[in-house]
Design an enzyme around this catalytic site. Structure first.
Site, PDB file in Angstrom:
ATOM      1  N   ASP A  71       0.835  -1.199   0.000  1.00  0.00           N
ATOM      2  CA  ASP A  71       0.000   0.000   0.000  1.00  0.00           C
ATOM      3  C   ASP A  71       0.873   1.254   0.000  1.00  0.00           C
ATOM      4  O   ASP A  71       0.366   2.374  -0.066  1.00  0.00           O
ATOM      5  CB  ASP A  71      -1.033  -0.001   1.135  1.00  0.00           C
ATOM      6  N   SER A  72       2.215   1.057   0.012  1.00  0.00           N
ATOM      7  CA  SER A  72       3.121   2.187  -0.243  1.00  0.00           C
ATOM      8  C   SER A  72       2.869   2.750  -1.634  1.00  0.00           C
ATOM      9  O   SER A  72       3.365   3.824  -1.974  1.00  0.00           O
ATOM     10  CB  SER A  72       4.576   1.745  -0.109  1.00  0.00           C
ATOM     11  N   ASP A 110      -0.906  -6.171  -0.261  1.00  0.00           N
ATOM     12  CA  ASP A 110      -1.338  -5.599   1.014  1.00  0.00           C
ATOM     13  C   ASP A 110      -2.855  -5.540   1.082  1.00  0.00           C
ATOM     14  O   ASP A 110      -3.511  -5.175   0.088  1.00  0.00           O
ATOM     15  CB  ASP A 110      -0.812  -4.159   1.144  1.00  0.00           C
ATOM     16  N   LYS A 140      -0.823  -9.446   2.878  1.00  0.00           N
ATOM     17  CA  LYS A 140      -0.148  -8.933   4.082  1.00  0.00           C
ATOM     18  C   LYS A 140      -1.100  -8.033   4.830  1.00  0.00           C
ATOM     19  O   LYS A 140      -1.870  -7.291   4.206  1.00  0.00           O
ATOM     20  CB  LYS A 140       1.116  -8.153   3.692  1.00  0.00           C
ATOM     21  N   GLU A 142      -1.332  -5.549   8.631  1.00  0.00           N
ATOM     22  CA  GLU A 142      -0.559  -4.932   9.715  1.00  0.00           C
ATOM     23  C   GLU A 142      -1.150  -5.269  11.085  1.00  0.00           C
ATOM     24  O   GLU A 142      -2.356  -5.460  11.203  1.00  0.00           O
ATOM     25  CB  GLU A 142      -0.535  -3.404   9.540  1.00  0.00           C
ATOM     26  N   GLU A 208       9.336  -3.522  10.567  1.00  0.00           N
ATOM     27  CA  GLU A 208       9.693  -2.214  10.010  1.00  0.00           C
ATOM     28  C   GLU A 208      10.157  -1.276  11.126  1.00  0.00           C
ATOM     29  O   GLU A 208       9.463  -1.083  12.136  1.00  0.00           O
ATOM     30  CB  GLU A 208       8.472  -1.609   9.275  1.00  0.00           C
TER      31      GLU A 208
HETATM   32  O1  KIV Z   1       3.556  -1.098   1.622  1.00  0.00           O
HETATM   33  C1  KIV Z   1       4.747  -1.413   1.676  1.00  0.00           C
HETATM   34  O2  KIV Z   1       5.553  -1.129   0.776  1.00  0.00           O
HETATM   35  C2  KIV Z   1       5.209  -2.153   2.853  1.00  0.00           C
HETATM   36  C3  KIV Z   1       6.683  -2.390   2.972  1.00  0.00           C
HETATM   37  C4  KIV Z   1       7.337  -1.180   3.474  1.00  0.00           C
HETATM   38  C5  KIV Z   1       6.963  -3.568   3.821  1.00  0.00           C
HETATM   39  O3  KIV Z   1       4.444  -2.512   3.660  1.00  0.00           O
END
Ligand code: KIV
Length: 292
Positions: A71-72, A110, A140, A142, A208
């Site tokens: 989600d970056s 994510d 993934k 959080e 992280e």
């Molecule tokens: O969204 C992302 O890029 C991440 C990484 C920083 C692990 O969660």
């Protein structure tokens, strides 16, 4: 970028884990079983983010075994300030593009903010969409304790889950961007969360912005691999955001980023050169022109 089903997968045989994540024959995608086997062998591996088919195909050529449709993408691809506004539609569309562009990497997507916080049923509905529609091999999410019920249901439903502890950017409004797990009490909490995520069935854990000693302790304590970002050298794997490590992101970068290229400079000067040549009638020449 054409997709094809490897003969072994078509025959329905259970593929054996690749001999090495990097060196294995390019006959099928990396799976969560390969990742587990790498930890047993003590083999370290790299993960990069990807948000489009072209970049995903470059990373396939480079032999990157695991890609994260993170989600970056919010800050690095879609022009948002943080990861918080990213939607399921955005993650689903870009995950499908990454899967189309890449044949060998394990692709993890994510679950964005708001896609699993309501509870396990919401998490399962959204994760199922990413697996069925976008074709990713894992998701993934959080959080430790607060996301355990979600992890348990997804894993029980056959969806591999990567956990994410330490700095969790979806909680930026509550925690800011700072190192997590400093001090004995916070370190013990993080260690407990990590063990709980493993217990709930997560196949790997992102750490992280965590002190390296704590990340090393978590890595030693778990059977599942840890994937560090700003968490020191003792993690089983390392992840970086691709636009950061390629030097495409503008402005100040976190200290844990190493830049392996300067794509922003390269692209800016190429774009300038093109514009200048068009202005000066130096492009196109006969080499780039058709005649009747
Ligand atoms: O969204 C992302 O890029 C991440 C990484 C920083 C692990 O969660």
């Amino acid at each position: 970028m054409t997709q094809h089903t490897p003969a072994r997968a078509r025959s329905g045989q259970d593929p054996k884990p690749n001999a090495t994540l990097y060196g294995g024959a390019r006959t099928r995608r990396v799976t969560v079983r390969d990742v587990a086997a790498a930890k047993e062998r003590g083999e370290k591996w790299a993960m990069l983010t990807a948000y489009d088919a072209m970049t995903a195909s470059v990373f396939d050529d480079a032999g990157i075994p695991v890609l994260l449709v993170g989600d970056s993408m919010g800050n690095c691809h879609l022009g948002y300030e943080t990861t918080v506004p990213v939607t399921m539609d955005e993650i689903a569309m870009l995950s499908a593009a990454v899967v189309r562009g890449n044949q060998r990497s394990l692709i993890i997507a994510d679950l964005p903010f708001g896609a699993y916080q309501e509870g396990p049923t919401q998490a399962l509905r959204n994760a199922t969409r990413l697996v069925k529609e976008s074709g990713v091999g894992a998701v993934k999410l959080e959080g430790g304790e607060r996301s355990l019920a979600q992890t348990e249901l997804l894993v029980a439903s056959g969806i591999p889950v990567m956990a994410h502890l330490g700095l969790t950017p979806q909680s930026v409004h509550a925690m800011g961007y700072r190192v997590q797990g400093r001090g004995e009490e916070d370190a013990q909490l993080l260690l407990r969360d990590a063990k709980a995520a493993q217990e709930a069935g997560a196949f790997a854990l992102v750490l992280e912005m965590v002190p390296e000693q704590l990340a090393a302790e978590v890595t030693r304590s778990l059977q599942i691999p840890t994937v560090g970002i700003g968490a020191g050298a003792e993690c089983d794997a390392q992840v970086l955001v691709w636009t950061d490590m390629m030097g495409l992101t503008s402005g100040r970068l976190p200290r844990f980023v190493k830049q392996y290229a300067q794509l922003r400079e390269t692209m800016t000067s190429a774009a300038r050169e093109f514009a200048d040549e068009v202005k000066g009638s130096a492009f196109p020449t006969s080499e780039h022109t058709f005649s009747s």
